[in-house]
Design a protein around this motif. Sequence first.
Motif, mmCIF file in Angstrom:
data_model
loop_
_atom_site.group_PDB
_atom_site.id
_atom_site.type_symbol
_atom_site.label_atom_id
_atom_site.label_comp_id
_atom_site.label_asym_id
_atom_site.label_seq_id
_atom_site.Cartn_x
_atom_site.Cartn_y
_atom_site.Cartn_z
ATOM 1 N N THR A 68 22.947 46.837 42.797
ATOM 2 C CA THR A 68 23.889 47.930 42.511
ATOM 3 C C THR A 68 24.014 47.969 40.980
ATOM 4 O O THR A 68 23.478 47.092 40.309
ATOM 5 N N PRO A 69 24.719 48.932 40.429
ATOM 6 C CA PRO A 69 24.894 48.907 38.971
ATOM 7 C C PRO A 69 25.605 47.641 38.487
ATOM 8 O O PRO A 69 25.531 47.302 37.304
ATOM 9 N N ASP A 70 26.283 46.901 39.398
ATOM 10 C CA ASP A 70 27.097 45.767 38.977
ATOM 11 C C ASP A 70 26.515 44.391 39.289
ATOM 12 O O ASP A 70 26.940 43.399 38.727
ATOM 13 N N PHE A 71 25.623 44.312 40.271
ATOM 14 C CA PHE A 71 25.068 42.984 40.597
ATOM 15 C C PHE A 71 23.737 43.147 41.311
ATOM 16 O O PHE A 71 23.356 44.242 41.741
ATOM 17 N N SER A 72 23.066 42.017 41.446
ATOM 18 C CA SER A 72 21.803 41.993 42.157
ATOM 19 C C SER A 72 21.732 40.668 42.925
ATOM 20 O O SER A 72 22.156 39.635 42.419
ATOM 21 N N LYS B 79 38.828 36.944 41.569
ATOM 22 C CA LYS B 79 39.982 37.344 40.755
ATOM 23 C C LYS B 79 40.694 38.519 41.439
ATOM 24 O O LYS B 79 40.405 38.868 42.576
ATOM 25 N N GLU B 80 41.602 39.127 40.686
ATOM 26 C CA GLU B 80 42.361 40.261 41.226
ATOM 27 C C GLU B 80 41.788 41.607 40.774
ATOM 28 O O GLU B 80 42.419 42.656 40.905
ATOM 29 N N THR B 81 40.578 41.572 40.222
ATOM 30 C CA THR B 81 39.966 42.783 39.664
ATOM 31 C C THR B 81 39.643 43.826 40.745
ATOM 32 O O THR B 81 39.833 45.022 40.553
ATOM 33 N N ASP B 82 39.121 43.346 41.862
ATOM 34 C CA ASP B 82 38.776 44.226 42.982
ATOM 35 C C ASP B 82 39.818 44.086 44.094
ATOM 36 O O ASP B 82 40.514 43.080 44.169
ATOM 37 N N ILE B 83 39.856 45.071 44.983
ATOM 38 C CA ILE B 83 40.584 44.932 46.252
ATOM 39 C C ILE B 83 39.630 44.250 47.226
ATOM 40 O O ILE B 83 38.564 44.787 47.526
ATOM 41 N N LEU B 84 39.985 43.042 47.671
ATOM 42 C CA LEU B 84 39.065 42.266 48.508
ATOM 43 C C LEU B 84 39.767 41.723 49.743
ATOM 44 O O LEU B 84 40.843 41.141 49.643
ATOM 45 N N PHE B 85 39.179 41.939 50.898
ATOM 46 C CA PHE B 85 39.586 41.156 52.076
ATOM 47 C C PHE B 85 38.488 41.176 53.119
ATOM 48 O O PHE B 85 37.711 42.123 53.203
ATOM 49 N N ARG C 96 35.693 50.422 48.177
ATOM 50 C CA ARG C 96 34.546 49.547 47.911
ATOM 51 C C ARG C 96 34.793 48.746 46.632
ATOM 52 O O ARG C 96 35.141 49.320 45.611
ATOM 53 N N PRO C 97 34.598 47.433 46.670
ATOM 54 C CA PRO C 97 34.744 46.632 45.442
ATOM 55 C C PRO C 97 33.500 46.750 44.556
ATOM 56 O O PRO C 97 32.492 47.301 44.985
ATOM 57 N N ARG C 98 33.598 46.238 43.339
ATOM 58 C CA ARG C 98 32.431 46.235 42.456
ATOM 59 C C ARG C 98 31.634 44.942 42.582
ATOM 60 O O ARG C 98 30.420 44.966 42.530
ATOM 61 N N LEU C 99 32.328 43.794 42.677
ATOM 62 C CA LEU C 99 31.656 42.488 42.749
ATOM 63 C C LEU C 99 30.771 42.228 41.534
ATOM 64 O O LEU C 99 29.696 41.630 41.645
ATOM 65 N N SER C 100 31.202 42.721 40.382
ATOM 66 C CA SER C 100 30.489 42.405 39.144
ATOM 67 C C SER C 100 30.928 41.013 38.690
ATOM 68 O O SER C 100 31.808 40.402 39.297
#
Length: 394
Positions: free
Chosen positions: A116-120, A215-221, A179-183
């Motif tokens: 994705t633009p943020d990770f691989s 961290k708290e950067t993304d909404i994750l669950f 959708r989170p970024r997961l960067s």
Amino acid sequence: ISNDLYPNASLPPERKDSGVPYVRQGLHVESYNDFDPLRHVIVGIADNQHIPEACPASNEKIPAGSPMRGGKAGRRTQESIERANECLNGFAKILEDRNIIVDRPGAVDWHERITTPDFSISSGFGVMPPRDCLLTMGKSMLMAPMSFRSRYFEYLAYVDLMREYFESDPSCMIEQAPRPRLSDDSFRMDYVAAYEYLSDAETMERSLRKEYSTKETDILFDAADVMRLGKDIFVQHGLTTNLAGIRWIKRKYESQGYRVHTLSFEDNHPIHIDATFCPLRPGLMLLNPNRPLFKGQREIFEKNDWEIVEAVSPAWDNPPPLCYSSTWLSMNTLILDHKTVCVEASETGQMEQFDKLGFDVVPVDLRDAYAFGGGLHCATADVWREGTCEDYFP
Ligand code: DAV
């Protein structure tokens, strides 16, 4: 990709061939808890499952030195996939023989690198634990915003099924969380780098301070961090579910009349509530004795006359090879109604405990599927349980 990679795939051909949405007569989506009579369920498949490269969130769960820290990245062996499918298909058959409708997810081509633009990352994970990805809340089914990079696209395995449910039950809703970024910004990268050098006592201290790799950067669950008890929803804060995720769940579902509570346990790798604190029937909870509830958190149960019993020790000293979960999958069961429970067939102590608690126990051979994502509760997701939204904590 040839079909033999997906020996178990079960997409209805009507949809693909004609382009007309597939409608199943009589289909019903509704579930408010984990113990009312089960009528319709999704059981995962092991097809084409991969061990992905290590990622920041998965590293916190996988023990240091494990080959799953990336050393073994790649497709799982065909032999292990077939054996896991044998278990999962056997489980599905046991449920069908009890007149429970069983659906299977679609197969996804997990072997491609995900970028994705943020990770691989080297590959996706699989389609085995639907419980992690799908949250059935009353008449809605929600695809969760998961924190492992390898699981970012796992919802794809359920899109066709959800579409079919949507067309077949006009009163249900299908949803997708943000959708989170997961960067790299989504994780404490220094924590991850330091992680394998920390002792158990140090990881426990961090966990008690509620510092996780996420961290708290993304909404994750993950959906498996959410425990549904009618009007009350209990969410575990841990490495797969952050506070932003809990706030999102709270705002969304409280506006629909639910009450959302946070739960924390003394556990150095808190991931998924379903091998830690499990509802067995109205008024009865099963607690992992190695993961006590934080002070004050038993109160809501005790005040409402719920009994909390401690689970007996698992039958095994170690999880099977290449398994992400602990031996406490022993208490990860599928409850069919208030007096019937499916338990993994080698977990003799756990079966005896259920027997003493007044349950009819249905043994299910599933241990050889554990490595694919967990036990009997993990391997399933509710579509329909009879019963209504009760207030157990008035
Ligand atoms: O005990 O490793 C497993 C939960 C899987 N859904 C554990 C947690």
